[in-house]
Enzyme design. Structure first.
Site, PDB file in Angstrom:
ATOM      1  N   GLU A 121       0.823  -1.201   0.000  1.00  0.00           N
ATOM      2  CA  GLU A 121       0.000   0.000   0.000  1.00  0.00           C
ATOM      3  C   GLU A 121       0.862   1.258   0.000  1.00  0.00           C
ATOM      4  OE1 GLU A 121      -3.987  -0.164   0.221  1.00  0.00           O
ATOM      5  OE2 GLU A 121      -2.704  -1.383  -1.057  1.00  0.00           O
TER       6      GLU A 121
ATOM      7  N   THR B 253      -5.968   7.314  -6.080  1.00  0.00           N
ATOM      8  CA  THR B 253      -5.902   7.295  -4.614  1.00  0.00           C
ATOM      9  C   THR B 253      -4.936   8.334  -4.073  1.00  0.00           C
ATOM     10  OG1 THR B 253      -6.442   4.948  -4.596  1.00  0.00           O
ATOM     11  CG2 THR B 253      -5.444   5.838  -2.611  1.00  0.00           C
TER      12      THR B 253
END
Length: 311
Positions: free
Chosen positions: A132, A185
């Site tokens: 991530e 994102t």
């Protein structure tokens, strides 16, 4: 010891409105698949990626799956182990449904299984967080923890990492709609305020505590009135076409609560049953079509299993 494995890992709904970076749950669909094979060579190679329209890197140092697997191999003392990876994207990239998370989790679950499950799924979370970090610049766990562990999770603390599995009403479903617009994102995270007023923080703390309490008590009214976000949603909703109209449609058609999934543009509603969730997805898709936006929809109960072996 088996030499090859195929794994599916599920999408996730992160934040769950008021729980920015600390709440998330897994869903049955969509998700990603990884085929992993141990080889005689040295190091990790990515032989194939499908379903990504050429967006994802084949370079193992830059791909979230291989990078996380490398961290795992370093940890277990086998940094040069020969591993070949095929990644099959079965969900849209940049959808707000934990696309990078699903891929990373599938890869970590695969390598850990091939290594005779040296770690528990929960112990794999820090390695998934490395993926991530590569994907969006920050190693948050609200996608990877539920994808690995299944169910509804709370990240009570990041330093030290403290992850708690939460109960939830068994019949609860999620209605998920992905409007096909682009919301990266990284960009969505950068829009968020770095400082908030104390009175706003107090309101948010109350809602997070209320949502967790509602899940424990299986109290839909408490869950619903706690699904309010005054810190992040007002900014992120700007990027989602007709967000507040979509919320109104969902609530009028029986949603318990409604919000943005992860960083968006996907939106979701929690419902008391599958029938209501199906009705809401159809209504939301109809509205998006009326403003010339294509969309995908998914209806799912909360996924309790996390990643699974396909063969």
């Amino acid at each position: 010891m088996r030499k090859s494995i195929k794994v599916f890992a599920p999408a996730t709904v992160a934040n769950v409105v008021c729980g920015y970076d600390v709440l998330g749950f897994a869903v049955n669909q969509p998700g990603d698949e990884v085929i992993m094979t141990l080889t005689e060579g040295k190091g990790i190679t990515i032989s194939k990626i499908t379903g990504d329209d050429g967006k994802l890197p084949l370079n193992p140092a830059k791909n979230t799956v291989s990078a996380s697997v490398q961290h795992y191999l370093n940890h277990i003392g086998k940094p040069d182990l020969g591993v070949e990876i095929e990644l099959h994207k079965k969900m849209p990239i940049g959808s707000g449904l934990g696309s990078s998370s699903a891929s990373t989790v599938a890869g970590l679950f695969a390598i850990n299984t091939l290594m005779d499950n040296l770690l528990t799924n929960k112990e794999l979370v820090p390695f998934a967080m490395k993926g991530e970090e590569l994907a969006c610049g920050y190693g948050h766990a609200d996608n990877v923890a539920p994808a690995l562990m299944g169910g509804f999770v709370l990240i009570r603390s990041y330093q030290p990492l403290d992850i708690i599995s939460l109960p939830f009403p068994e019949e609860m479903h999620a209605a998920i709609v992905y409007p096909e617009v682009d919301v990266p994102t990284k960009d969505a995270r950068q829009m968020i305020r770095s400082k908030v007023l104390l009175k706003d923080a107090v309101t948010q703390w109350g809602n997070v505590a209320g949502l967790v309490s509602g899940l424990f008590m299986k109290d839909y009214d408490l869950i619903g009135r706690s699904m309010t976000d005054i810190l992040v949603e007002p900014t992120r909703s700007i990027l989602i076409p007709d967000f507040y109209k979509l919320r109104s449609i969902a609530m009028k058609n029986g949603a318990v609560g409604f919000g943005i999934s992860g960083s968006g543009p996907s939106v979701f509603a929690l419902t008391k049953d599958a029938e209501t969730a199906s009705k809401i997805t159809e209504k939301l898709k109809q509205h998006l079509k009326s403003i010339s936006i294509n969309s995908l929809s998914f209806v799912s109960e909360v996924n309790k299993k996390g990643p699974i072996i396909l063969d």
